[in-house]
Design an enzyme around this catalytic site. Structure first.
Site, PDB file in Angstrom:
ATOM      1  N   ARG A  13       7.836  -8.790  15.504  1.00 40.55           N
ATOM      2  CA  ARG A  13       8.207  -7.447  15.078  1.00 40.55           C
ATOM      3  C   ARG A  13       7.206  -6.452  15.640  1.00 40.55           C
ATOM      4  NH1 ARG A  13       7.386  -3.752  10.653  1.00 40.55           N
ATOM      5  NH2 ARG A  13       9.336  -2.700  10.107  1.00 40.55           N
ATOM      6  N   HIS A  53       4.818   0.107  -0.044  1.00 42.27           N
ATOM      7  CA  HIS A  53       5.558  -0.721   0.900  1.00 42.27           C
ATOM      8  C   HIS A  53       4.651  -1.803   1.486  1.00 42.27           C
ATOM      9  CE1 HIS A  53       3.802   2.726   2.995  1.00 42.27           C
ATOM     10  NE2 HIS A  53       3.786   2.012   4.109  1.00 42.27           N
ATOM     11  N   ASP A  64       0.731   5.254   1.831  1.00 39.43           N
ATOM     12  CA  ASP A  64       0.066   5.941   2.929  1.00 39.43           C
ATOM     13  C   ASP A  64      -0.615   7.201   2.395  1.00 39.43           C
ATOM     14  OD1 ASP A  64       1.041   4.045   4.693  1.00 39.43           O
ATOM     15  OD2 ASP A  64       2.836   5.219   5.171  1.00 39.43           O
ATOM     16  N   HIS A  73       0.846  -1.190   0.000  1.00 46.73           N
ATOM     17  CA  HIS A  73       0.000   0.000   0.000  1.00 46.73           C
ATOM     18  C   HIS A  73       0.879   1.236   0.000  1.00 46.73           C
ATOM     19  CE1 HIS A  73       1.149  -0.585   4.189  1.00 46.73           C
ATOM     20  NE2 HIS A  73       0.871   0.689   4.407  1.00 46.73           N
TER      21      HIS A  73
END
Length: 331
Positions: free
Chosen positions: A271, A261, A206, A204
């Site tokens: 993570r 990304h 942002d 996607h």
């Protein structure tokens, strides 16, 4: 040591992707915010990649460590407890479902904004929710200041006035900014199946002006280059990674690139990432800045942030959200 709970996976159909061949450590733009040439390097990075690594950023280490500790405490709770803080509407705790358009990922998260009522955590966590609120507030305030400094240096580098043409949108009391804590649990049973990686958060861009990302020392972040290849970004828990958002791409008439990304899950380690999304007020009109046009045609129709946000959040993650706002050249 905090042991993070492992969520169930069987009832979901997760996407996978082929792993990139290599890490991309050598060529990711690196900007030292304390250096005199920072503004020129920032402009180059936003034009060529829409993404860069930032060091000497001025965000206190204790703010980062405290927030990561609080995040791990929350994500280590049993799922039944965490779900008391959700589902996100639009803020709160979410698990696997990303947005309302059918996207899922190997991720759980907290989505917060300045007006969020932290008392919702009173029945969830074993301590005063004010501790988490203060940790988020201290961190976000410091990161917001740093993001505004970056935006003002970008304006200087582009030789446009006023210097706060971008940053004033984040500093506005009505700024529609938000903050996200993501946790990607390890998935040893599903990693690299048939040579594929499990998607933690799908590809996607942002929609906001700027995104400021910091994660722990676990890999997973990937960016897409102009040729369509995906590149793994080596983790660095002491640095920040900055993404150009769709709104900044429009304001610069395409000179800066909103980077596509994604995050892939790690088979061994969890993570944790923290992302500040700097957005304008809902009523703000977004369009190419006249001072940057220099006789060029506008590539985009003018729109309000409210209009674009509504359109973006109705779309799927991987959609090209800006295409609906592009001007079609006369034939």
């Amino acid at each position: 040591m905090v042991v993070v709970a492992k969520p169930a996976i069987e009832q979901f159909s997760f996407k996978t992707c082929r792993p990139p061949a290599t890490f991309f450590s050598g060529n990711i733009p690196l900007v030292d915010l304390s250096k005199p040439d920072a503004k020129h390097l920032l402009v180059e990075a936003c034009q060529d990649f829409g993404f860069f690594k930032l060091v000497n950023h001025g965000v206190p280490t204790e703010f980062i460590s405290k927030l990561e500790s609080e995040a791990l405490k929350f994500f280590s709770l049993p799922l039944s407890d965490k779900e008391k803080a959700g589902p996100p509407n639009p803020f709160g705790y979410g698990n696997k479902y990303i947005g309302t358009s059918g996207d899922v990922g190997w991720v759980e998260y907290l989505l917060l904004n300045p007006q969020f009522n932290y008392q919702i955590f009173a029945s969830v966590i074993k301590e005063d929710p004010e501790t988490l609120r203060c940790a988020v507030s201290d961190y976000v305030s410091a990161v917001k200041r740093m993001a505004c400094e970056v935006l003002e240096l970008l304006a200087e580098g582009l030789k446009i006035q006023p210097r706060n043409v971008f940053s004033k949108l984040l500093m506005d009391e009505q700024s529609d900014s938000l903050f996200r804590l993501n946790h990607y649990p390890p998935c040893p049973d599903h990693q690299e199946k048939d040579g594929q990686n499990l998607i933690g958060f799908g590809e996607h861009t942002d929609p906001q002006i700027i995104s400021v990302l910091r994660s722990n020392n676990t890999s997973g972040l990937q960016i897409s280059l102009g040729d369509g290849n995906w590149i793994s970004v080596p983790p660095d828990q002491s640095s920040f990674f900055i993404n150009v958002g769709d709104s900044l791409q429009v304001m610069t008439n395409g000179k800066f690139k909103s980077v596509r990304h994604r995050v892939v899950a790690n088979s061994i380690k969890s993570r944790v990432s923290m992302i500040y999304f700097g957005g304008p007020p809902l009523s703000e009109k977004i369009g190419p800045l006249p001072s940057l046009m220099q006789g060029e045609d506008s590539l985009y129709k003018e729109f309000t942030w409210f209009e674009y946000k509504n359109s973006a959040y109705k779309s799927r993650l991987a959609d090209n959200r800006l295409v609906l706002f592009e001007k079609i050249a006369a034939s």
